[in-house]
Design an enzyme around this catalytic site. Structure first.
Site, short mmCIF file in Angstrom:
data_model
loop_
_atom_site.label_atom_id
_atom_site.label_comp_id
_atom_site.label_asym_id
_atom_site.label_seq_id
_atom_site.Cartn_x
_atom_site.Cartn_y
_atom_site.Cartn_z
N HIS A 204 0.36 3.05 6.91
CA HIS A 204 -0.58 2.94 8.02
C HIS A 204 -0.90 4.29 8.64
CE1 HIS A 204 -1.26 -1.25 7.77
NE2 HIS A 204 0.00 -1.34 7.36
N GLU A 446 -5.28 -10.50 -1.24
CA GLU A 446 -4.38 -9.34 -1.22
C GLU A 446 -3.18 -9.56 -2.11
OE1 GLU A 446 -4.12 -7.66 3.05
OE2 GLU A 446 -4.19 -9.82 3.31
N ASP A 470 -2.97 -3.94 -0.20
CA ASP A 470 -1.86 -4.82 -0.55
C ASP A 470 -1.97 -5.32 -2.00
OD1 ASP A 470 0.04 -5.05 1.59
OD2 ASP A 470 -1.60 -5.84 2.78
N CYS A 517 -12.35 -4.59 1.59
CA CYS A 517 -12.08 -3.81 2.80
C CYS A 517 -10.84 -2.93 2.68
CB CYS A 517 -11.96 -4.72 4.02
SG CYS A 517 -10.58 -5.86 3.92
C1 PEP Z 1 -5.49 -4.35 2.61
O1 PEP Z 1 -4.36 -4.77 2.34
O2 PEP Z 1 -6.24 -3.78 1.77
C2 PEP Z 1 -6.01 -4.45 3.98
C3 PEP Z 1 -7.26 -4.13 4.26
O3 PEP Z 1 -5.14 -4.85 4.95
P1 PEP Z 1 -4.03 -3.87 5.62
O4 PEP Z 1 -4.27 -2.48 5.13
O5 PEP Z 1 -4.17 -4.02 7.08
O6 PEP Z 1 -2.76 -4.47 5.09
MG MG Z 2 -3.34 -5.99 3.76
#
Ligand code: PEP
Ligand code: MG
Length: 591
Positions: A204, A446, A470, A517
């Site tokens: 993150h 995911e 993910d 996304c």
């Molecule tokens: C992903 O897993 O690609 C996603 C957009 O969700 P996050 O990055 O919040 O896990």
């Molecule tokens: Mg994710």
């Protein structure tokens, strides 16, 4: 060090230390380091007069009382929201502060060594941490982290969260690890870059760096021993190089590289005024991933076609508590209104894994990404899920809101979640509260199991959204946040591409739209491939909008389709990288 062109380096013997790591966010920065997380080492030791002792003891007692109140509040909150066992973790933390031997030892240091209260806390907490860390018993070793955390909290209450940072100017943040909860409370305006020891390309902190548009690198072993707060760092995020205490020549070179970068960014930004279409005129919706109302306003200014992903857990993490329905409604409305009728996709809570409300993982799992995370938690806690659905539904009266449910692993889970959504709608209807009766609800893809049944998931909801961050981690069994395996984290692996292709086909067979996304969409080298695989909607962080739009406008559809066919049929990630012109060891290239 001389950087003649991207990737070729000549050592400059006058640079003090040259650190190499995994590039996670491109860009150039030069600023003093702030070493975060070693507050116990960094705290200022000040000798005090005998007349100041009582005052320091009073400051200590106030801070301890404050932290205890916060911990008890957290314990109550977490017990209520997640169960007694989880809340007990916070109670156990508050017990550390009740321990008379620890408190007496701190008071003795103030009285006998005549030092300020925060220095006394740091000294005692470091001593206790060292004893616990060397214990044979694993339980005791794990408690070392708790003690250090509590010590930091008490000191932070005396100094203010950022007050122990002696730098008032912009800085490069250096840390062993940045958890999502650390980044949620950061003073973002002051951070020009990140350098960490742990963390992979999709951690993150990495995502935050790219959304802020600042350079970052991870995987630098022993970082805390190699950099001190205040030392100048020249950072090249695309190369994964950080130079500590650079020579005069290096400084001049980085300054001119930075100026060049600002010029290029300025030029690139002009692409935002142009439509998001490929060379042959295929329209591609380009949306934003956001974490707050502020980012929604920024997305609107940058001309995003909508919000493809609002990570609602980030709003909870910034507030450091589980927001009630009214507070959530206010936050969602703040994100919806600036978009003025463009779609805003609000994702339900994705807590667990590496994201927690509060600094702790209340579940203490050994394998949290495969454990109690996201929709699995919410399905067990209908009160939380209903409150969130109700808040999102209420926000839908103020704009084109869509609901997105994360971490779906089966049709059963999706059905259960949508059942709760119907329940929330029924409640609001009977209360006469306005919401959009035609609100769309979608599922995230995911997890490989979801990709495999994407057609059946799509048949039961209104849209799909692929989260590659993910999906890559679960397909390749590579922790997205681990620096040790980050070289194996390759979104272009043919197995991942096969799952993306299957998801796109699944959505098409059910006649439903699908977007992507994950961070892959904001990586220009992947854009032709993804369009060739059939995707027509992307959502990327605000910082990646210009580079992604430029990449979209450079695509020729026929060429992209041939490229995608070849890539899906390839045997290895290396073969796909060669097709894309990618350096297989780096995935976040310069735009
Ligand atoms: C992903 O897993 O690609 C996603 C957009 O969700 P996050 O990055 O919040 O896990
Ligand atoms: Mg994710």
């Amino acid at each position: 060090m001389s950087v003649n062109s991207r990737g070729s380096e000549t050592p400059d013997t006058e640079d003090r230390v040259v650190l190499h790591g995994t590039p996670v966010s491109p860009g150039i920065a030069m600023a003093p380091a702030f070493v975060y997380g070693d507050i116990l080492d960094e705290v200022e030791v000040r000798t005090i007069d005998a007349s100041e002792v009582d005052g320091e003891i009073a400051r200590l007692r106030d801070a301890v009382a404050l932290v205890k109140t916060e911990l008890l509040r957290d314990a109550r909150h977490v017990s209520k929201q997640l169960g007694q066992g989880e809340g007990d973790v916070f109670l156990a933390h508050s017990m550390i502060l009740e321990d008379p031997s620890i408190l007496e030892a701190i008071l003795d240091i103030i009285r006998n060594s005549h030092v300020n209260a925060e220095a006394a806390v740091a000294e005692e907490m470091k001593r206790v941490t060292a004893v616990l860390s060397s214990a044979d018993d694993r339980y005791l070793r794990d408690r070392a982290y708790d003690v250090s955390d509590i010590g930091q909290r008490v000191i932070e209450r005396m100094l203010g969260v950022w007050a122990h940072c002696p730098l008032s100017q912009p800085m490069i943040l250096v840390a062993r690890e940045l958890r999502a909860s650390d980044t949620a409370s950061m003073d973002r305006g002051r951070i020009l870059g990140f350098v960490t020891e742990l963390g992979g390309t999709e951690s993150h902190a990495a995502i935050l760096a790219r959304s802020l548009g600042v350079p970052a690198m991870a995987g630098v072993a022993g970082i805390l021993e190699r950099v001190r707060t205040g030392e100048l760092i020249a950072l090249d995020g695309a190369l994964g190089v950080a130079i500590v205490d650079p020579s005069t020549d290096t400084r001049a070179r980085y300054e001119s590289m930075r100026e060049e970068e600002i010029r290029e960014r300025h030029e690139l930004a002009s692409v935002l005024e142009l439509p998001s279409v490929t060379r042959d005129g295929t329209e591609i919706a380009l949306m934003s991933n956001i974490a707050s109302g502020d980012e929604a306003r920024q997305a609107a200014e940058l001309g995003a076609d909508g919000i493809g992903l609002l990570r609602s857990e980030m709003i909870f993490m910034s507030a450091n508590l589980f927001l009630d329905e009214d507070a959530q409604f206010a936050a969602y409305r703040e994100a919806v209104e600036p978009m003025a009728g463009k779609p805003v996709t609000i994702r339900t809570l994705d807590v667990g894994g590496d994201k927690f409300v509060g600094s702790e993982n209340p579940f203490r799992e050994h394998n949290p990404n495969l454990g109690y995370r996201s929709t699995r938690v919410l399905l067990d806690r209908p009160d939380l899920l209903l409150a969130q659905f109700r808040a999102i539904l209420r926000a839908s009266a103020h704009g084109a809101v869509r609901i997105l449910v994360p971490m779906i692993s089966s049709v059963d889970e999706l059905r259960q979640a949508l059942g709760r959504l119907d329940e929330a709608k029924g409640q609001l209807r009977s209360e006469g509260v306005a919401f959009d009766e035609n609100i769309e609800a979608g599922a995230m893809i995911e997890i490989p199991s979801a990709a495999m049944v994407a057609d059946r998931l799509a048949a039961e909801c209104d849209f799909l959204s692929i989260g590659t961050n993910d999906l890559v981690q679960y397909t390749l069994a590579v922790d997205r946040g681990s620096s040790y395996v980050s070289r194996l984290y390759r979104p272009h692996d043919p197995s991942v591409l096969a799952l993306i292709a299957r998801s796109v086909e699944g959505a098409a067979s059910a006649g439903k739209p699908i977007s992507l996304c994950g961070e892959m969409a904001g990586t220009p080298a992947y854009v032709p491939l993804l369009i060739g695989l059939g995707l027509r909607e992307f959502s990327v962080s605000n910082g990646r909008l210009p580079a992604t739009k430029k990449a979209i406008r450079d695509v020729d559809l026929d060429t992209a389709v041939s490229l995608a066919n070849e890539a899906v049929a390839a045997s290895t990630a290396g073969d796909v990288a060669a097709l894309l012109g990618l350096d297989d060891s780096r995935h976040h290239e310069e735009p």
